[in-house]
Scaffold this motif. Structure first.
Motif, PDB file in Angstrom:
ATOM      1  N   ILE A  63       0.838  -1.199   0.000  1.00 18.25           N
ATOM      2  CA  ILE A  63       0.000   0.000   0.000  1.00 18.25           C
ATOM      3  C   ILE A  63       0.873   1.249   0.000  1.00 18.25           C
ATOM      4  O   ILE A  63       0.618   2.197  -0.749  1.00 18.25           O
ATOM      5  CB  ILE A  63      -0.974  -0.014   1.196  1.00 18.25           C
ATOM      6  CG1 ILE A  63      -2.055  -1.074   0.952  1.00 18.25           C
ATOM      7  CG2 ILE A  63      -1.589   1.363   1.427  1.00 18.25           C
ATOM      8  CD1 ILE A  63      -2.992  -1.304   2.095  1.00 18.25           C
ATOM      9  N   LEU A  64       1.905   1.246   0.812  1.00 16.05           N
ATOM     10  CA  LEU A  64       2.817   2.394   0.865  1.00 16.05           C
ATOM     11  C   LEU A  64       3.458   2.649  -0.500  1.00 16.05           C
ATOM     12  O   LEU A  64       3.579   3.790  -0.941  1.00 16.05           O
ATOM     13  CB  LEU A  64       3.895   2.161   1.929  1.00 16.05           C
ATOM     14  CG  LEU A  64       4.870   3.301   2.177  1.00 16.05           C
ATOM     15  CD1 LEU A  64       4.133   4.568   2.614  1.00 16.05           C
ATOM     16  CD2 LEU A  64       5.901   2.890   3.216  1.00 16.05           C
ATOM     17  N   PHE A  65       3.830   1.589  -1.191  1.00 16.24           N
ATOM     18  CA  PHE A  65       4.429   1.726  -2.518  1.00 16.24           C
ATOM     19  C   PHE A  65       3.431   2.355  -3.496  1.00 16.24           C
ATOM     20  O   PHE A  65       3.795   3.208  -4.298  1.00 16.24           O
ATOM     21  CB  PHE A  65       4.901   0.369  -3.035  1.00 16.24           C
ATOM     22  CG  PHE A  65       5.577   0.442  -4.371  1.00 16.24           C
ATOM     23  CD1 PHE A  65       6.777   1.114  -4.522  1.00 16.24           C
ATOM     24  CD2 PHE A  65       5.016  -0.161  -5.480  1.00 16.24           C
ATOM     25  CE1 PHE A  65       7.409   1.186  -5.758  1.00 16.24           C
ATOM     26  CE2 PHE A  65       5.635  -0.094  -6.714  1.00 16.24           C
ATOM     27  CZ  PHE A  65       6.838   0.582  -6.863  1.00 16.24           C
ATOM     28  N   GLN A  66       2.176   1.972  -3.394  1.00 13.33           N
ATOM     29  CA  GLN A  66       1.160   2.565  -4.268  1.00 13.33           C
ATOM     30  C   GLN A  66       0.977   4.051  -3.963  1.00 13.33           C
ATOM     31  O   GLN A  66       0.903   4.875  -4.877  1.00 13.33           O
ATOM     32  CB  GLN A  66      -0.166   1.821  -4.117  1.00 13.33           C
ATOM     33  CG  GLN A  66      -1.215   2.317  -5.079  1.00 13.33           C
ATOM     34  CD  GLN A  66      -2.515   1.553  -4.964  1.00 13.33           C
ATOM     35  OE1 GLN A  66      -2.712   0.731  -4.080  1.00 13.33           O
ATOM     36  NE2 GLN A  66      -3.418   1.828  -5.865  1.00 13.33           N
ATOM     37  N   VAL A  67       0.929   4.417  -2.693  1.00 12.59           N
ATOM     38  CA  VAL A  67       0.784   5.824  -2.312  1.00 12.59           C
ATOM     39  C   VAL A  67       2.007   6.618  -2.778  1.00 12.59           C
ATOM     40  O   VAL A  67       1.882   7.751  -3.249  1.00 12.59           O
ATOM     41  CB  VAL A  67       0.559   5.965  -0.787  1.00 12.59           C
ATOM     42  CG1 VAL A  67       0.531   7.419  -0.363  1.00 12.59           C
ATOM     43  CG2 VAL A  67      -0.733   5.269  -0.372  1.00 12.59           C
ATOM     44  N   LEU A  68       3.173   6.008  -2.684  1.00 11.67           N
ATOM     45  CA  LEU A  68       4.404   6.632  -3.160  1.00 11.67           C
ATOM     46  C   LEU A  68       4.340   6.919  -4.656  1.00 11.67           C
ATOM     47  O   LEU A  68       4.676   8.017  -5.109  1.00 11.67           O
ATOM     48  CB  LEU A  68       5.593   5.717  -2.846  1.00 11.67           C
ATOM     49  CG  LEU A  68       6.922   6.050  -3.503  1.00 11.67           C
ATOM     50  CD1 LEU A  68       7.463   7.367  -2.979  1.00 11.67           C
ATOM     51  CD2 LEU A  68       7.918   4.929  -3.259  1.00 11.67           C
ATOM     52  N   GLN A  69       3.889   5.947  -5.436  1.00 10.00           N
ATOM     53  CA  GLN A  69       3.783   6.132  -6.885  1.00 10.00           C
ATOM     54  C   GLN A  69       2.817   7.257  -7.238  1.00 10.00           C
ATOM     55  O   GLN A  69       3.098   8.072  -8.122  1.00 10.00           O
ATOM     56  CB  GLN A  69       3.322   4.836  -7.554  1.00 10.00           C
ATOM     57  CG  GLN A  69       4.357   3.741  -7.539  1.00 10.00           C
ATOM     58  CD  GLN A  69       3.802   2.481  -8.144  1.00 10.00           C
ATOM     59  OE1 GLN A  69       3.685   2.390  -9.358  1.00 10.00           O
ATOM     60  NE2 GLN A  69       3.447   1.524  -7.308  1.00 10.00           N
ATOM     61  N   VAL A  70       1.703   7.311  -6.539  1.00 12.17           N
ATOM     62  CA  VAL A  70       0.730   8.368  -6.803  1.00 12.17           C
ATOM     63  C   VAL A  70       1.305   9.723  -6.419  1.00 12.17           C
ATOM     64  O   VAL A  70       1.088  10.715  -7.117  1.00 12.17           O
ATOM     65  CB  VAL A  70      -0.606   8.084  -6.073  1.00 12.17           C
ATOM     66  CG1 VAL A  70      -1.537   9.277  -6.141  1.00 12.17           C
ATOM     67  CG2 VAL A  70      -1.274   6.856  -6.683  1.00 12.17           C
ATOM     68  N   ALA A  71       2.074   9.775  -5.331  1.00 13.91           N
ATOM     69  CA  ALA A  71       2.702  11.038  -4.930  1.00 13.91           C
ATOM     70  C   ALA A  71       3.643  11.548  -6.020  1.00 13.91           C
ATOM     71  O   ALA A  71       3.736  12.751  -6.257  1.00 13.91           O
ATOM     72  CB  ALA A  71       3.450  10.862  -3.614  1.00 13.91           C
ATOM     73  N   LEU A  72       4.316  10.632  -6.685  1.00  9.68           N
ATOM     74  CA  LEU A  72       5.264  11.031  -7.729  1.00  9.68           C
ATOM     75  C   LEU A  72       4.597  11.290  -9.076  1.00  9.68           C
ATOM     76  O   LEU A  72       4.914  12.260  -9.752  1.00  9.68           O
ATOM     77  CB  LEU A  72       6.335   9.948  -7.903  1.00  9.68           C
ATOM     78  CG  LEU A  72       7.448   9.947  -6.876  1.00  9.68           C
ATOM     79  CD1 LEU A  72       8.292   8.690  -6.997  1.00  9.68           C
ATOM     80  CD2 LEU A  72       8.311  11.181  -7.022  1.00  9.68           C
ATOM     81  N   PHE A  73       3.695  10.414  -9.474  1.00  6.89           N
ATOM     82  CA  PHE A  73       3.191  10.453 -10.843  1.00  6.89           C
ATOM     83  C   PHE A  73       1.725  10.843 -10.987  1.00  6.89           C
ATOM     84  O   PHE A  73       1.271  11.100 -12.090  1.00  6.89           O
ATOM     85  CB  PHE A  73       3.385   9.081 -11.515  1.00  6.89           C
ATOM     86  CG  PHE A  73       4.810   8.675 -11.635  1.00  6.89           C
ATOM     87  CD1 PHE A  73       5.605   9.206 -12.638  1.00  6.89           C
ATOM     88  CD2 PHE A  73       5.368   7.767 -10.754  1.00  6.89           C
ATOM     89  CE1 PHE A  73       6.930   8.837 -12.763  1.00  6.89           C
ATOM     90  CE2 PHE A  73       6.696   7.384 -10.868  1.00  6.89           C
ATOM     91  CZ  PHE A  73       7.480   7.922 -11.877  1.00  6.89           C
ATOM     92  N   GLY A  74       0.988  10.872  -9.903  1.00  6.88           N
ATOM     93  CA  GLY A  74      -0.441  11.131  -9.992  1.00  6.88           C
ATOM     94  C   GLY A  74      -0.770  12.602 -10.196  1.00  6.88           C
ATOM     95  O   GLY A  74       0.010  13.491  -9.867  1.00  6.88           O
TER      96      GLY A  74
END
Length: 135
Positions: A63-74
């Motif tokens: 879940i943390l990895f998904q939130v991280l990706q959204v923080a960068l690319f979302g």
């Protein structure tokens, strides 16, 4: 109309300028994506250390990895709980259990209640080195 000799090829100048603007914008996007990809690679290298430091479960790390990706690319920094659950293959109730684990570690915070959505905290951004980037 632009073929008229009185216009002296002004249409060509306009088209060339527009094409250059598009090219510059594409170059900026590629540069931005390359920088964010490098930041993601660096953040991924920190996941194991963060998992050990906060005694997080493997599911919480997903879940943390998904939130991280959204923080960068979302387009937006927040990730709805249902989207997290669907993406990882959990029920919303199971995903909520792991978001609480991340909340207790101070890495994510709820930013909306209906629908429930989360984003990285300032502490979470610091842990991944994102506080130095303009994400």
């Amino acid at each position: 109309m632009t073929e008229d000799p009185l216009y002296h090829g002004e249409g060509t100048f306009f088209v060339l300028q527009m094409m250059q603007l598009i090219r510059d914008a594409q170059d900026d996007i590629v540069s931005d994506l390359n920088g964010k990809r490098a930041a993601l690679d660096e953040a991924c290298e920190k996941l194991d250390a963060i998992e050990a430091k906060y005694a997080l479960s493997e599911q919480a790390i997903q879940i943390l990895f998904q939130v991280l990706q959204v923080a960068l690319f979302g387009a937006y920094n927040e990730v709805p709980l249902r989207q997290m659950a669907t993406h990882i293959g959990f029920t919303a109730q199971t995903a909520r259990k792991y978001t609480r684990e991340l909340e207790n570690a101070g890495l994510i915070v709820p930013v909306a209640l209906k629908p429930l959505a989360f984003e990285l905290t300032d502490k979470g951004k610091r842990e991944f080195g994102l506080d130095l980037l303009s994400v």
